[in-house]
Enzyme design. Structure first.
Site, short mmCIF file in Angstrom:
data_model
loop_
_atom_site.label_atom_id
_atom_site.label_comp_id
_atom_site.label_asym_id
_atom_site.label_seq_id
_atom_site.Cartn_x
_atom_site.Cartn_y
_atom_site.Cartn_z
N ASN A 23 1.04 -1.42 0.16
CA ASN A 23 -0.05 0.02 0.15
C ASN A 23 0.97 1.29 -0.12
O ASN A 23 0.48 2.19 -0.30
CB ASN A 23 -0.87 0.03 1.27
CG ASN A 23 -2.13 -0.95 0.83
OD1 ASN A 23 -2.28 -1.60 -0.17
ND2 ASN A 23 -2.92 -1.30 2.26
N ARG A 92 -8.15 -1.50 -7.89
CA ARG A 92 -8.54 -0.47 -7.25
C ARG A 92 -7.49 0.78 -7.08
O ARG A 92 -7.82 1.98 -7.32
CB ARG A 92 -9.12 -0.69 -5.78
CG ARG A 92 -9.39 0.25 -4.83
CD ARG A 92 -10.53 0.89 -5.00
NE ARG A 92 -10.82 2.15 -3.94
CZ ARG A 92 -11.93 2.97 -4.01
NH1 ARG A 92 -12.75 3.10 -4.83
NH2 ARG A 92 -11.96 4.01 -3.41
N CYS A 116 -10.61 -5.78 -4.89
CA CYS A 116 -11.41 -6.66 -4.40
C CYS A 116 -12.78 -6.34 -3.91
O CYS A 116 -13.35 -5.28 -4.00
CB CYS A 116 -10.70 -6.79 -2.76
SG CYS A 116 -9.20 -7.25 -2.89
N ASP A 124 -16.01 9.35 -4.87
CA ASP A 124 -16.47 10.42 -4.73
C ASP A 124 -15.52 11.34 -3.80
O ASP A 124 -15.52 12.65 -4.16
CB ASP A 124 -17.86 10.47 -4.21
CG ASP A 124 -17.99 9.57 -2.73
OD1 ASP A 124 -17.30 8.87 -2.60
OD2 ASP A 124 -18.68 9.75 -1.79
N ASP A 305 -7.73 -4.38 7.18
CA ASP A 305 -6.98 -5.38 6.10
C ASP A 305 -6.27 -6.58 7.30
O ASP A 305 -5.92 -7.35 6.56
CB ASP A 305 -5.83 -4.54 5.65
CG ASP A 305 -6.05 -3.83 4.42
OD1 ASP A 305 -7.18 -3.93 4.03
OD2 ASP A 305 -5.20 -3.23 4.10
N ARG A 397 -1.85 -10.85 -5.48
CA ARG A 397 -1.71 -9.53 -5.56
C ARG A 397 -1.02 -8.80 -4.48
O ARG A 397 -0.62 -7.80 -4.95
CB ARG A 397 -3.21 -8.94 -5.49
CG ARG A 397 -4.11 -9.21 -6.60
CD ARG A 397 -5.66 -8.38 -6.70
NE ARG A 397 -5.20 -7.11 -5.81
CZ ARG A 397 -5.88 -6.48 -5.01
NH1 ARG A 397 -7.01 -7.19 -4.71
NH2 ARG A 397 -5.66 -5.46 -4.23
C1 UD1 Z 1 -6.73 1.74 1.10
C2 UD1 Z 1 -5.91 0.41 1.27
C3 UD1 Z 1 -6.75 -1.21 1.72
C4 UD1 Z 1 -7.15 -0.66 3.00
C5 UD1 Z 1 -8.04 0.59 3.05
C6 UD1 Z 1 -8.54 0.71 4.50
C7 UD1 Z 1 -4.20 0.80 -0.67
C8 UD1 Z 1 -3.94 0.46 -2.13
N1 UD1 Z 1 -5.30 0.30 -0.16
O1 UD1 Z 1 -7.83 1.44 0.18
O2 UD1 Z 1 -5.89 -1.72 1.69
O3 UD1 Z 1 -8.43 -1.62 3.29
O4 UD1 Z 1 -7.03 1.78 2.44
O5 UD1 Z 1 -7.64 1.08 5.24
O6 UD1 Z 1 -3.88 1.51 -0.10
N2 UD1 Z 1 -14.85 5.69 0.57
C9 UD1 Z 1 -15.78 6.54 0.05
N3 UD1 Z 1 -15.35 7.45 -1.08
C10 UD1 Z 1 -14.44 7.54 -1.62
C11 UD1 Z 1 -13.33 6.95 -0.98
C12 UD1 Z 1 -13.46 5.97 -0.05
O7 UD1 Z 1 -16.91 6.45 0.46
O8 UD1 Z 1 -14.05 8.36 -2.50
C13 UD1 Z 1 -15.15 4.57 1.49
C14 UD1 Z 1 -14.66 3.45 1.08
O9 UD1 Z 1 -15.77 2.77 0.39
C15 UD1 Z 1 -14.53 2.65 2.38
C16 UD1 Z 1 -13.98 3.76 3.23
O10 UD1 Z 1 -14.16 5.11 2.42
O11 UD1 Z 1 -15.75 2.42 3.00
C17 UD1 Z 1 -12.34 3.78 3.30
O12 UD1 Z 1 -11.69 3.64 2.11
P1 UD1 Z 1 -10.15 4.21 1.70
O13 UD1 Z 1 -9.48 4.53 3.00
O14 UD1 Z 1 -10.35 5.27 0.57
O15 UD1 Z 1 -9.77 2.79 0.93
P2 UD1 Z 1 -8.75 2.69 0.01
O16 UD1 Z 1 -7.74 3.90 -0.37
O17 UD1 Z 1 -9.51 2.27 -1.28
#
Ligand code: UD1
Length: 417
Positions: A23, A92, A116, A124, A305, A397
């Site tokens: 990450n 993602r 995943c 958003d 995670d 992955r």
């Molecule tokens: C990153 C990590 C992933 C980890 C996650 C939470 C990487 C490559 N992946 O994923 O392994 O599980 O952080 O620690 O670093 N959300 C929204 N809108 C957005 C963005 C996020 O609603 O625009 C929500 C998501 O659906 C989720 C929550 O926010 O419920 C957290 O997501 P986020 O912290 O953004 O996870 P990732 O960056 O995708």
């Protein structure tokens, strides 16, 4: 699709080197697009997500080599701003190229990100923040076009401390005009690693690791050499494996400061965990104790995670434990698979109740996502008889040479491609 074949029952003993963080490597590699020259990124894990990120860099016109954990990226002649949708749909984290491509070319086209199957995972927050910095967006079917110029710093309030949104904003803001402040930013250690990388390349960022990050835009970033932090989730997964099999393992390069909640909760199950300058040791003998309710939360809380792997440990505890998944709304796909192995787990909404059983039985189970797949391997290592974990591609992955590392510790596992 490949599969892991595991014959459970062997205790794990010895030393394992924890790889560089997935990450952390992904946003750092994407950021190299901003650097019109050669970046050297060391300690990158050889996993499919890193290789796909390298594929994207090449498609964008960068020259890239990758060997022995060292990725050399020459972005001088990068000339494309489109991440093809067939790649972005599979990964993602490809969304992280948005900030970097906007910063370099003032334009980006990307498909909607996949990854995943652990929930809706909208983008958003990313889009809203970029719009506040002056980016305009057009949607055309399954891809998004972002464009504009002279992007400006902004005060951005995140509704939730999203890791990816925080990183994307940091990357674009590092080369935008004026100051950007991210309120309610993610505080994960990988955010600090990204700040350290960008600052080493000449950015002016402060506050990573807290809930407010200040980025003063600079004109350009310069070539840099950087070594990625170690993977706290890989280290935590090995801790869970030892918790279920018994034995004593030294996790070389694991950093305890990044893993406080993981260490706390795995210790509560009865493991003895000791911290050293160059790693962490984990020792387990005797039965597994249940734990008080675990709620997954953004850092410094217990990481989502690690939730599936921890569930495998607790499925063997002498008593009942509860896990609440607060970060992703459907991250319980491993429960059905663990149940096939004899685990007694029920769930409703985001809450799982895990009644410990005395042993799990080898079975044929299917990975549905990366960490869920890791949880099945943790379970299989202690189960009676043979476990076949199908769809190994999910695990590949995010874990470098997992089968080989486990074999070196005495586990009986092979990966059949
Ligand atoms: C990153 C990590 C992933 C980890 C996650 C939470 C990487 C490559 N992946 O994923 O392994 O599980 O952080 O620690 O670093 N959300 C929204 N809108 C957005 C963005 C996020 O609603 O625009 C929500 C998501 O659906 C989720 C929550 O926010 O419920 C957290 O997501 P986020 O912290 O953004 O996870 P990732 O960056 O995708």
């Amino acid at each position: 699709m490949g599969r892991f074949i595991i014959n459970g029952g062997n205790a794990l003993n010895g030393e394992v080197s924890i790889s560089g963080s997935k990450n952390s490597a992904l946003p750092i590699l994407a950021s190299t697009i901003l650097i019109k020259g050669v970046s050297v990124i060391e300690n990158c894990p050889n996993i499919s997500d890193v290789n796909k990120t390298i594929d994207i860099l090449r498609i964008l016109g960068c020259k890239v080599s990758f060997s022995n954990g060292k990725v050399v990226v020459d972005s001088k002649n990068a000339n494309m701003f489109e991440v093809p949708s067939d790649i972005s749909e599979k990964m993602r984290s490809s969304i992280i190229f948005m900030g970097a491509l906007l910063g370099r070319f003032n334009e980006v086209i990307t498909g909607y990100p996949g990854g995943c199957e652990i929930g809706e995972r909208p983008i958003d927050f990313h889009i809203k923040a970029f719009e506040e910095m002056g980016v305009k967006f057009e949607n055309s079917g399954c891809s998004i076009y972002g464009f504009g110029k002279n992007f400006k710093g902004a005060n951005i309030n995140l509704d939730f401390p999203s890791v990816g949104a925080t990183e994307n904003i940091m990357i674009l803001a590092s080369v935008s005009e004026g100051q950007t402040v991210i309120y309610n930013s993610a505080r994960e250690p990988e955010i600090i690693d990204l700040q350290n990388f960008l600052n080493k390349a000449g950015a002016d960022i402060k506050g990573a690791g807290t809930d407010t990050i200040y980025i003063n835009g600079v004109k350009e970033l310069k070539p840099v050499e950087y070594s990625v932090m170690s993977d706290r989730i890989e280290a935590g997964t090995f801790m869970c494996a030892v918790a279920t099999t018994g034995g004593e393992v030294f996790l070389k390069n694991a950093n305890a400061t990044d893993m406080r909640q993981i260490i706390l909760r795995i210790s509560e199950t009865g493991c003895i965990i000791k911290e050293y300058e160059n790693g962490i040791s984990v020792k387990k003998s005797g039965f597994i104790k249940p734990v008080n309710i675990i709620r997954t939360e953004p850092f410094p809380g217990f990481p989502t995670d690690m939730q599936p792997q921890m569930m495998s440990v607790l499925s063997l505890a002498r008593g009942t434990s509860i896990i609440v998944e607060n970060v992703f709304e459907s991250r319980f796909k491993h429960i059905l698979e663990l149940s096939k192995m004899g685990a007694d787990i029920s769930f409703e909404g985001r809450t799982a109740v895990i009644k410990g059983v005395s042993s799990l039985n080898g079975s044929c189970v299917v990975c549905r996502d990366l960490r869920g797949g890791a949880s099945l391997i943790v379970a299989g290592l202690s189960a009676k008889g043979e476990t076949c974990v199908q769809n190994s591609v999910y695990v590949e992955r995010g874990y470098e040479n997992l089968d080989m590392k486990i074999r070196n510790l005495g586990g009986d596992i092979k990966l059949l491609k």
